[in-house]
Design a protein around this motif. Sequence first.
Motif, PDB file in Angstrom:
ATOM      1  N   VAL A   1       0.847  -1.193   0.000  1.00  0.00           N
ATOM      2  CA  VAL A   1       0.000   0.000   0.000  1.00  0.00           C
ATOM      3  C   VAL A   1       0.883   1.245   0.000  1.00  0.00           C
ATOM      4  N   TYR A   2       1.927   1.239   0.837  1.00  0.00           N
ATOM      5  CA  TYR A   2       2.866   2.362   0.871  1.00  0.00           C
ATOM      6  C   TYR A   2       3.643   2.458  -0.434  1.00  0.00           C
ATOM      7  N   ALA A   3       4.053   1.307  -0.957  1.00  0.00           N
ATOM      8  CA  ALA A   3       4.828   1.313  -2.209  1.00  0.00           C
ATOM      9  C   ALA A   3       4.028   1.953  -3.341  1.00  0.00           C
ATOM     10  N   LEU A   4       2.753   1.593  -3.457  1.00  0.00           N
ATOM     11  CA  LEU A   4       1.933   2.171  -4.520  1.00  0.00           C
ATOM     12  C   LEU A   4       1.754   3.671  -4.309  1.00  0.00           C
ATOM     13  N   ALA A   5       1.577   4.110  -3.069  1.00  0.00           N
ATOM     14  CA  ALA A   5       1.437   5.540  -2.786  1.00  0.00           C
ATOM     15  C   ALA A   5       2.704   6.297  -3.183  1.00  0.00           C
ATOM     16  N   PHE A   6       3.878   5.730  -2.906  1.00  0.00           N
ATOM     17  CA  PHE A   6       5.130   6.356  -3.341  1.00  0.00           C
ATOM     18  C   PHE A   6       5.219   6.373  -4.873  1.00  0.00           C
ATOM     19  N   GLU A   7       4.833   5.279  -5.498  1.00  0.00           N
ATOM     20  CA  GLU A   7       4.901   5.188  -6.961  1.00  0.00           C
ATOM     21  C   GLU A   7       4.001   6.230  -7.620  1.00  0.00           C
ATOM     22  N   ARG A   8       2.811   6.429  -7.070  1.00  0.00           N
ATOM     23  CA  ARG A   8       1.846   7.353  -7.665  1.00  0.00           C
ATOM     24  C   ARG A   8       2.106   8.804  -7.283  1.00  0.00           C
TER      25      ARG A   8
ATOM     26  N   ARG B   1      -7.338   4.749   0.638  1.00  0.00           N
ATOM     27  CA  ARG B   1      -8.432   5.604   0.181  1.00  0.00           C
ATOM     28  C   ARG B   1      -7.899   6.708  -0.723  1.00  0.00           C
ATOM     29  N   ARG B   2      -6.722   7.266  -0.332  1.00  0.00           N
ATOM     30  CA  ARG B   2      -6.143   8.371  -1.101  1.00  0.00           C
ATOM     31  C   ARG B   2      -5.766   7.935  -2.518  1.00  0.00           C
ATOM     32  N   VAL B   3      -5.160   6.763  -2.636  1.00  0.00           N
ATOM     33  CA  VAL B   3      -4.712   6.287  -3.948  1.00  0.00           C
ATOM     34  C   VAL B   3      -5.851   5.649  -4.737  1.00  0.00           C
ATOM     35  N   GLY B   4      -6.781   4.996  -4.027  1.00  0.00           N
ATOM     36  CA  GLY B   4      -7.918   4.381  -4.701  1.00  0.00           C
ATOM     37  C   GLY B   4      -7.971   2.883  -4.481  1.00  0.00           C
TER      38      GLY B   4
ATOM     39  N   ALA C   1      -7.065   0.881  -7.753  1.00  0.00           N
ATOM     40  CA  ALA C   1      -5.630   0.926  -8.047  1.00  0.00           C
ATOM     41  C   ALA C   1      -4.866  -0.035  -7.143  1.00  0.00           C
ATOM     42  N   ASN C   2      -5.210  -0.059  -5.848  1.00  0.00           N
ATOM     43  CA  ASN C   2      -4.545  -0.977  -4.924  1.00  0.00           C
ATOM     44  C   ASN C   2      -4.884  -2.425  -5.243  1.00  0.00           C
ATOM     45  N   PHE C   3      -6.144  -2.679  -5.549  1.00  0.00           N
ATOM     46  CA  PHE C   3      -6.575  -4.042  -5.875  1.00  0.00           C
ATOM     47  C   PHE C   3      -5.818  -4.557  -7.102  1.00  0.00           C
ATOM     48  N   GLN C   4      -5.655  -3.690  -8.112  1.00  0.00           N
ATOM     49  CA  GLN C   4      -4.937  -4.089  -9.316  1.00  0.00           C
ATOM     50  C   GLN C   4      -3.448  -4.268  -9.041  1.00  0.00           C
ATOM     51  N   PHE C   5      -2.873  -3.414  -8.199  1.00  0.00           N
ATOM     52  CA  PHE C   5      -1.451  -3.530  -7.866  1.00  0.00           C
ATOM     53  C   PHE C   5      -1.168  -4.846  -7.142  1.00  0.00           C
ATOM     54  N   LEU C   6      -2.036  -5.208  -6.212  1.00  0.00           N
ATOM     55  CA  LEU C   6      -1.872  -6.481  -5.512  1.00  0.00           C
ATOM     56  C   LEU C   6      -2.030  -7.652  -6.475  1.00  0.00           C
ATOM     57  N   HIS C   7      -2.875  -7.485  -7.486  1.00  0.00           N
ATOM     58  CA  HIS C   7      -2.999  -8.518  -8.528  1.00  0.00           C
ATOM     59  C   HIS C   7      -1.716  -8.603  -9.344  1.00  0.00           C
ATOM     60  N   ASP C   8      -1.161  -7.450  -9.719  1.00  0.00           N
ATOM     61  CA  ASP C   8       0.087  -7.427 -10.498  1.00  0.00           C
ATOM     62  C   ASP C   8       1.238  -8.067  -9.729  1.00  0.00           C
TER      63      ASP C   8
ATOM     64  N   LEU D   1     -11.655  -0.947   2.253  1.00  0.00           N
ATOM     65  CA  LEU D   1     -10.383  -0.506   2.822  1.00  0.00           C
ATOM     66  C   LEU D   1      -9.714  -1.588   3.656  1.00  0.00           C
ATOM     67  N   SER D   2     -10.495  -2.596   4.079  1.00  0.00           N
ATOM     68  CA  SER D   2      -9.922  -3.663   4.909  1.00  0.00           C
ATOM     69  C   SER D   2      -8.954  -4.541   4.126  1.00  0.00           C
ATOM     70  N   MET D   3      -8.835  -4.314   2.807  1.00  0.00           N
ATOM     71  CA  MET D   3      -7.774  -4.992   2.040  1.00  0.00           C
ATOM     72  C   MET D   3      -6.409  -4.753   2.681  1.00  0.00           C
ATOM     73  N   ALA D   4      -6.229  -3.560   3.217  1.00  0.00           N
ATOM     74  CA  ALA D   4      -4.916  -3.187   3.765  1.00  0.00           C
ATOM     75  C   ALA D   4      -4.590  -3.929   5.049  1.00  0.00           C
TER      76      ALA D   4
END
Length: 696
Positions: free
Chosen positions: A322-329, A378-381, A384-391, A406-409
């Motif tokens: 979750v943090y990695a995607l936030a940094f990436e975006r 929530r901030r990133v979406g 987007a997080n669901f797809q990143f975890l899939h990737d 949000l409980s994905m996190a």
Amino acid sequence: MVYDRNGAFLTQIGARDAARIDYGYWPLRDIPQRVALATLALEDRRFASHGGVDARALLRAAWRNLVGGKRREGASTIAMQVARMQNPAPRSVSAKIVEAATALALVARKGHDAVLAHYLRLAPYGNGSHGIAHAARFYFDKPVADLSLAEIALLAAVPQSPGRMNLFRESGLALARARAARALTYLARENRVEPAQIALAERQLATLRPIGAARRPEALHLALRYERLVREGLIAPASAHDPRIGATIDLSLQEKLAHLSRRYLSLWRSAGAQQVALMVVERGTGAVLADIGSSDYRDWRDGAIDFTRALRSPGSTLKPFVYALAFERGALEPTDLLADVPEGAAGVNNADGAFLGPMLPRQALANSRNVPATNLMRRVGLEANFQFLHDLGLHDLEAPAESFGLSMAIGALPTRLEHLMRAYGALAEDGLLSDLVFAKEQTRRRSIRVMSSDTARLVTSMLADPLARLPSFPRYGPLEYPFAVAVKTGTSQAYRDAWTIAFSRKAVVGVWVGRGDAGAMNRLSGASSSARLAHAALTLIHGARPGETEAGTFPPPRGRAPMEMCLAGGRSDGSCGETLVEWVKPERAPSLPVGASSASLPAPFDENLELAIATPENRTHIWRNPEQPAALDRLALRVSAPASVEQILWMVDGRPFQLADADKPAFWPMQPGTHRFQARLPLRPGGSRVVEVTIE
């Protein structure tokens, strides 16, 4: 046949039948002459002179059976035996006629050599082994071309009656030796082999025995994994003529870790834990060194389930991504503040029921706070997080992201230990996602970049920072190692799953503790259980001894410099009390307060040198021994530096202390007070982060 990385037998994968599993059927590239001679001496001495049916042998067998001998005699040639092995049928006159006709057709169409080669591929050699090539490996652990004449004769004797001539039984071995001796006698009489070789083979045959049954180790889950990989076509032998598979597994390490896992699990059974799973993956190669699916396959507490492959709630182990995607975006900077407060928490609580207020991302991730993580998602979406975890390969679900929310996190999205190992491997390998490798012959997909090297190194530095884990995780507990380790724990709702994923410069280790029925454990968290086993496993892998420390850190993000940040936010000017060191891009570095001096800040770090103080650790508190002579009250200063660095200038409290060899410690006479140490390069820019030590 599957062998571990050191050549130890692991398992073999056979052809499934309704009633049994058969092994072998390995083709021969060339038929060794002595194999052909010994086989034909016992099975078909006029093989080359008939077209598939030996009329003389048929007449002899018919006469002997007619006059009523006690033992029925057959006259099956090599070609007829091939016909019967390809199409088994009850023994009858009609079946014999079909065998004879088929034998004649086989020899006419394929030729004598091809028929003999096929026989040597199909013939049963007992204990499920088929074919001389497989039998050579199974009984003597060598290629068929390396068999001695005595070994060849012994194996050639078996196909006549594999059950009676079981080479693993003394009675069967004796029968096989007697029949092998008849083959040697015939070869000597016909001058097919030199007398000296016959004499040597006869002496060897008297004491010859197989090396012992190739016993599969206790790790049955591991054997089943390789069987599945082979049947799915992901692993195939490099050659049909040498069907061996070189597994990446280290069975010695596997057995040590299995014993360790059972020992630790026994400590947690009173708290409701019933099973454990553990994996070890080698850094750099992705090779799986250990794969422990449960405490014991035969354990009645769901031991037959492979928990490295079971879908479970991952707890907080997904937060780093979750943090990695936030940094990436670009939705988060390491110098930002995240709110760990009840307001805006959307009903999410932290595991300890408390809120720590505004926090730097480093501290929020290292403390595994739920509220900042869900707010980041929530901030990133969600999508987007669901797809990143899939990737990252953590799920392959087609459900909408909103169904997890949000409980994905914090554990709502189920995943498997083997998938977590692969995803954390991307963090460890600078953002490159690669397949886990189970064998040298494995078909692998190309590695793909799932995050930048900058993000991977930044998140790794946060997971490896023991100071950032305060106050949730005390110092010198199971999350702290005598060498650099990035570690993340996870605990699912109601303590159903306890996770730890940790990686060092050598390996990635993943541990799961829980129950097969998904029942709750008694407050058994990742930090209090699986982290202890992961710590023991990594310590074993590194060969670390108690009290020893290993120099070295993870490489910092390129293009970033270390900067002391106040825990409450903002760049430190030396007056804000507790601080954390963050890696910041110079162009995005926050400014110092007006009037503050930059003299107390760490000197810029040369990113290509990876210079770091190994000892002492930052914020260490040391008490001098009043009974020890002052000359012996010294603090050892050690640095981790590339081989190209020969000398280090040690700075103490901003002043030069000593010029020392980089590979040798410097000793500073301890003085009361708080002191700041830095390793610098003499006469050139570049230095380590500043380490603060208090002496009393």
